[in-house]
Scaffold this active site. Sequence first.
Site, mmCIF file in Angstrom:
data_model
loop_
_atom_site.group_PDB
_atom_site.id
_atom_site.type_symbol
_atom_site.label_atom_id
_atom_site.label_comp_id
_atom_site.label_asym_id
_atom_site.label_seq_id
_atom_site.Cartn_x
_atom_site.Cartn_y
_atom_site.Cartn_z
ATOM 1 C CD1 TRP A 99 56.627 54.026 78.752
ATOM 2 C CD2 TRP A 99 56.402 52.185 80.016
ATOM 3 N NE1 TRP A 99 55.385 53.493 78.509
ATOM 4 C CE2 TRP A 99 55.212 52.371 79.268
ATOM 5 C CE3 TRP A 99 56.488 51.099 80.891
ATOM 6 C CZ2 TRP A 99 54.125 51.489 79.365
ATOM 7 C CZ3 TRP A 99 55.411 50.226 80.990
ATOM 8 C CH2 TRP A 99 54.248 50.424 80.241
ATOM 9 C CG ASP A 166 62.218 50.974 77.020
ATOM 10 O OD1 ASP A 166 61.880 50.525 75.906
ATOM 11 O OD2 ASP A 166 61.413 51.139 77.963
ATOM 12 C CE LYS A 190 53.849 50.183 73.532
ATOM 13 N NZ LYS A 190 54.893 50.386 74.516
HETATM 14 C C1 LIG Z 1 55.028 50.018 76.067
HETATM 15 C C2 LIG Z 1 56.331 50.340 76.663
HETATM 16 C C3 LIG Z 1 56.931 49.520 77.638
HETATM 17 C C4 LIG Z 1 56.246 48.302 78.220
HETATM 18 O O1 LIG Z 1 56.309 47.259 77.363
HETATM 19 P P1 LIG Z 1 55.749 45.796 77.792
HETATM 20 O O2 LIG Z 1 56.168 44.971 76.615
HETATM 21 O O3 LIG Z 1 54.272 45.921 77.946
HETATM 22 O O4 LIG Z 1 56.398 45.395 79.046
HETATM 23 C C5 LIG Z 1 58.179 49.868 78.111
HETATM 24 N N1 LIG Z 1 58.822 50.954 77.653
HETATM 25 C C6 LIG Z 1 58.275 51.778 76.720
HETATM 26 C C7 LIG Z 1 59.033 52.962 76.244
HETATM 27 C C8 LIG Z 1 57.020 51.487 76.205
HETATM 28 O O5 LIG Z 1 56.472 52.289 75.272
#
Ligand SMILES: *Cc1c(COP(=O)(O)O)cnc(C)c1O
Length: 357
Positions: A99, A166, A190
Site C-alpha cells: 500500500w 494511511d 477494514k
Molecule cells: C485496504 C487498504 C487500502 C486500499 O483501500 P481501498 O479503499 O480499497 O482503496 C489502502 N491502504 C491500506 C493500508 C489498506 O489496508
Amino acid sequence: MKKHNFYAGPSILPAYTIEKTIEGIKDFAGMGLSVLEISHRSKQFVAVVDQAVALFKELLSIPEGYSVLFLGGGASMQFCMVPYNLLATKATYLNTGEWSKKAIKEAKLFGEVDIVASSEDKNFNYIPRGYTIPTDADYFHITSNNTIFGTQIHEDPVSPVPLIADMSSDIFSRPIDVSKYAIIYGGAQKNLAPSGVAFVIIKNDILGKVDRMIPTMLKYETHISKESMFNTPPVLPIFSALQTLQWLKDQGGVAEIEKINIKKSNLLYDEIERNSLFKPTIPAKEDRSRMNVCFVMNEGFEHLEKPFNDFATEKGMVGIKGHRSVGGFRASLYNALPYASVEALVAVMQEFEKMNK
Ligand SMILES: *Cc1c(COP(=O)(O)O)cnc(C)c1O
C-alpha cells in the site's frame, strides 16, 4: 456451524452494525422509508453525517482545527488526492509494503518523491527505524498498519514536516495523538463499515500551499466547505459507519478496545511461537501488527500448509489464507472479531499439531 471471520477486508463488522443497518434499510429514522431511498440532504441524513463526525472527534479526541470527511474512491483515491493537494516540490514516504508503494507511485505523478527508508529488502517484514526526515519536504507519509505483511507502527512518529498516515487497517484500534498528524485517511472496509467510503481527518490550515489547478472533486477544500455533501456521498456505508462508532463508544472507546486487541493478538502470537508447526513472519515483536497476524509453516512442515488450511476451513475458520506475496496464513483480528474467535483458531492449531506429531 459457527463461522469465525478472519478476512482482511472487507471484513467482520459488529453484529450491532449489521442489525442496525438492516433496520435502517427497512425503515430509517421512523420516516417509513429506507435509508437507500431518501435524499442525502434530508435533515435525517444530514444528522447521520453530523453524528458520525461528532463521534470521530469524540472517540479519537480530535483537536480543534480539523475536519472529518467521508468521500468515495476508497483509500486508493487518497493516494492521489494527498499529493495533488499538498505536494508542491518534494514529498517523503516511508516504504513499508504494497500500500505504501501504491501511494508512492501516485505521488511521483506530482513531484519529487524521497523514500526515507524501506523494508523491501526483507519482503517488508520489519518497520525501518533511525531514518531522517528532510525538513524541506512538503509532507511525510506513512502506512501505520501494513495489512498485507502484518507489521504496524505502534507509536505516533515525530515529524518535522506535516505527517500523513494511511490508517485504513488500524483506525479506531488504539488511541492516537491526532495533533501529530496533518492528515489521517483510510478506506472504511477494514475496521469501520462496508466498502464504498473513505474517511479523511484533515488539519484545515495545511491546505492552499500548492499552485496547480485541482479538479473540483479532488480538492479537499470542496469537501470541507460542503461538509462531505458537495455531491451525493456513499449514504449506506456512512450510515453503517455511524452504527460501528456507536458500538465502539458502548465498548468504552478506543482505550478499551486496544486492551482487547492486545489480548487477542498476544493469544495468537503466543500460540504461533509455541506451536512446533508454525512460525511468525515478523521477527521483531515490536513491529508485529495487532490487526493482521501473519504466520507460515515452520521448517520441515511446509507440506502441511494446504492440509492446515483445509482443516481450519472445515472447523469454521474463514479467510485465513495469507496474501500471495507472503504465503502461509493471515488472521485479521479487527475490532469486531470476538476474543472467542481467536480462542477457536488457537484450539484448531493445537488440534492440528496433535494430529501431526
Ligand atoms: C485496504 C487498504 C487500502 C486500499 O483501500 P481501498 O479503499 O480499497 O482503496 C489502502 N491502504 C491500506 C493500508 C489498506 O489496508
